[in-house]
Write an enzyme that holds these catalytic residues in place. Structure first.
Site, short mmCIF file in Angstrom:
data_model
loop_
_atom_site.label_atom_id
_atom_site.label_comp_id
_atom_site.label_asym_id
_atom_site.label_seq_id
_atom_site.Cartn_x
_atom_site.Cartn_y
_atom_site.Cartn_z
N ASP A 10 2.90 -4.69 7.96
CA ASP A 10 1.70 -3.88 7.81
C ASP A 10 0.50 -4.82 7.96
O ASP A 10 0.20 -5.60 7.06
CB ASP A 10 1.72 -3.21 6.42
CG ASP A 10 0.41 -2.49 6.10
OD1 ASP A 10 -0.58 -2.64 6.83
OD2 ASP A 10 0.39 -1.78 5.08
N LYS A 64 -10.52 -0.91 10.37
CA LYS A 64 -10.62 -2.11 9.53
C LYS A 64 -10.90 -3.35 10.37
O LYS A 64 -11.10 -4.44 9.84
CB LYS A 64 -9.35 -2.29 8.71
CG LYS A 64 -9.17 -1.17 7.68
CD LYS A 64 -8.01 -1.43 6.77
CE LYS A 64 -7.53 -0.18 6.07
NZ LYS A 64 -8.21 0.09 4.81
N GLN A 109 -4.73 -5.15 6.85
CA GLN A 109 -5.73 -6.06 6.30
C GLN A 109 -5.75 -7.41 7.02
O GLN A 109 -6.63 -8.23 6.77
CB GLN A 109 -5.47 -6.30 4.80
CG GLN A 109 -5.62 -5.07 3.94
CD GLN A 109 -7.05 -4.54 3.93
OE1 GLN A 109 -8.02 -5.24 4.24
NE2 GLN A 109 -7.20 -3.27 3.59
N HIS A 128 0.88 -1.18 0.00
CA HIS A 128 0.00 0.00 0.00
C HIS A 128 0.91 1.23 0.00
O HIS A 128 2.04 1.17 0.52
CB HIS A 128 -0.83 -0.05 1.29
CG HIS A 128 -1.89 0.99 1.41
ND1 HIS A 128 -1.63 2.28 1.80
CD2 HIS A 128 -3.23 0.92 1.24
CE1 HIS A 128 -2.77 2.96 1.84
NE2 HIS A 128 -3.76 2.15 1.52
N CYS A 139 -4.79 2.41 -3.64
CA CYS A 139 -3.56 2.90 -3.01
C CYS A 139 -2.41 1.91 -3.16
O CYS A 139 -1.58 1.74 -2.27
CB CYS A 139 -3.75 3.22 -1.53
SG CYS A 139 -4.97 4.50 -1.24
N1 PMP Z 1 -1.86 -0.76 4.52
C1 PMP Z 1 -2.81 -1.53 3.95
C2 PMP Z 1 -2.46 -2.91 3.47
C3 PMP Z 1 -4.11 -1.03 3.82
O1 PMP Z 1 -5.04 -1.78 3.25
C4 PMP Z 1 -4.40 0.27 4.30
C5 PMP Z 1 -5.79 0.86 4.17
N2 PMP Z 1 -6.38 0.68 2.91
C6 PMP Z 1 -3.37 1.00 4.89
C7 PMP Z 1 -2.13 0.45 4.98
C8 PMP Z 1 -3.60 2.38 5.41
O2 PMP Z 1 -4.46 2.35 6.50
P1 PMP Z 1 -5.04 3.72 7.09
O3 PMP Z 1 -5.57 4.49 5.93
O4 PMP Z 1 -6.11 3.26 8.03
O5 PMP Z 1 -3.92 4.41 7.78
#
Ligand code: PMP
Length: 406
Positions: A200, A226, A203, A123, A364
């Protein structure tokens, strides 16, 4: 029986009863954010109605009560990921802030030429902070490749590790592909070379049981929203010894021990990394979400989402011109796809008219989509409260959309 257990939980989610465009809502945008159970919503409501006060500072009764509630949440989160100590649980705004915190503290200590390894399926939150550090300090960013199925090429990964590798930062589960990475193996590999690993977990925490001691990872980052908790709060887990060595990031109240204009000393963990008034209600509610999810049982959640994944995948492959991006052997409940001759955006708009919420775009994660030769995909992602009936509605909506667009 599993289906029934999960279906019973649906009634705890008030939002799921609503309609959109006059149709029953089918919410399949769970990788972006999930809906919240009553327990979480009620806890925020209760906090503002009964306990609201600033924490860690007041001598008065309410402040003590709010502080206790917030620190209880830290303990609930500690249990949720089985961290050794609650000192290792840092409240942040979300995964993005957690990774930026590591880049700006641990990362600040790196020298020009030091290397950080990420993977191609990250991401943007796990790419851009390291690029910023590269521009500031001259570190080198190396990218581990993925194969056609969307799995990490572990041989190539291994080959990237060198003398100057100072950190490996990879996602536990890809939000764009659904791939569940072999993170325990990555940590073992890294530790052979004494390299710390950041995972990270944005998910992963809502989909499978995470035990940071078992994984032996050095940092683990995730977001409240999430995992059935609120937005505006997330967690950075870090091993105590590492966190102790790291300088603080943001300065301000709560993170200090003594302040004079000549010199300031910092608070002990975890407060050293928690400057300013935090998202108190959200933090408390995150603790509630963690406990709620543990009580549901993450093994059941993983099993049910896998049923939905297989059920949906099979029917999707019967749609002509369908291409699913990401066919990892170990895959979470995420289906990213493109349809021949149809723009993902158009598909998303049409199925929305039929009550089905999916995500379209780059999620993203632009680099990995480019790797698969696409700029955008449509993505359906499942949560524990989704049903096979909803999958049927989604598939029917896709057929209708396809008929209209082609
Ligand atoms: N890493 C991953 C794998 C994600 O899916 C996301 C959210 N789509 C993020 C980081 C970022 O999370 P946040 O926007 O809640 O900071």
């Amino acid at each position: 029986e599993l289906a029934q257990q999960m279906r019973n939980l649906r009634s705890e989610f008030p939002l799921l009863t609503r309609t959109v465009h006059g149709k029953s809502l089918v919410y399949f945008d769970n990788s972006a954010t999930v809906q919240k159970p009553d327990a979480v919503i009620d806890s925020m409501n209760r906090y503002y109605r009964e306990q609201n006060a600033n924490i860690h500072r007041g001598v008065h009764y309410l402040s003590g009560e709010a502080t206790d509630a917030y620190e209880k949440a830290r303990e609930q989160v500690r249990q949720f990921i089985n961290a050794r100590s609650s000192k290792e649980i840092i409240f942040v705004r979300g995964t993005t802030e957690a990774i930026n915190l590591v880049a700006n503290t641990f990362g600040r200590q790196l020298k020009a030429g030091d290397e950080v390894i990420v993977s191609m399926m990250e991401h943007h939150a796990n790419i851009v902070p390291w690029q910023m550090l590269r521009d500031q300090l001259g570190i080198v960013l190396k990218v581990a490749p993925v194969d056609e199925d969307g799995e990490l090429d572990m041989a190539a990964f291994n080959a990237l590790i060198g003398e100057r590798t100072k950190l490996i930062s990879v996602t536990h589960i890809s939000n764009a592909l659904g791939t569940i990475n072999p993170v325990k193996q990555i940590v073992q590999l890294a530790h052979l070379h004494e390299i710390p690993v950041l995972l990270d977990g944005a998910q992963a925490v809502p989909h499978l049981a995470v035990d940071v001691q078992d994984l032996d990872c050095d940092f683990y980052a995730f977001s409240g929203h999430k995992m059935y908790g609120p937005t505006g709060v997330g967690i950075l887990y870090g091993k105590e010894a590492l966190l102790e060595q790291m300088p603080p990031w943001q300065g301000g109240g709560d993170m200090i021990d003594l302040v004079t204009f000549e010199k300031t000393t910092y608070a002990d963990l975890p407060h050293k990394f928690e400057a300013g008034t935090p998202a108190i209600a959200e933090g408390i509610a995150l603790g509630v979400a963690a406990e709620w999810l543990t009580n549901v049982g993450l093994d059941k959640v993983a099993a049910w989402e896998d049923v939905l994944l297989k059920y949906a995948t099979q029917q999707m492959l019967e749609i002509p011109g369908m291409r699913i991006i990401g066919n990892a052997q170990h895959k979470a409940g995420v289906i990213s796809f493109v349809m021949d001759g149809v723009h993902a955006q158009d598909l998303g708009v049409l199925v929305d008219q039929l009550g089905v919420a999916i995500r379209t775009g780059h999620h993203c994660a632009m680099p990995v989509l480019h790797h698969f030769g696409v700029n955008a995909t449509a993505r359906a992602s499942f949560a524990l409260y989704n049903t096979k009936d909803e999958v049927d509605s989604f598939i029917a909506a896709m057929h209708r959309a396809r008929d209209m667009l082609l």
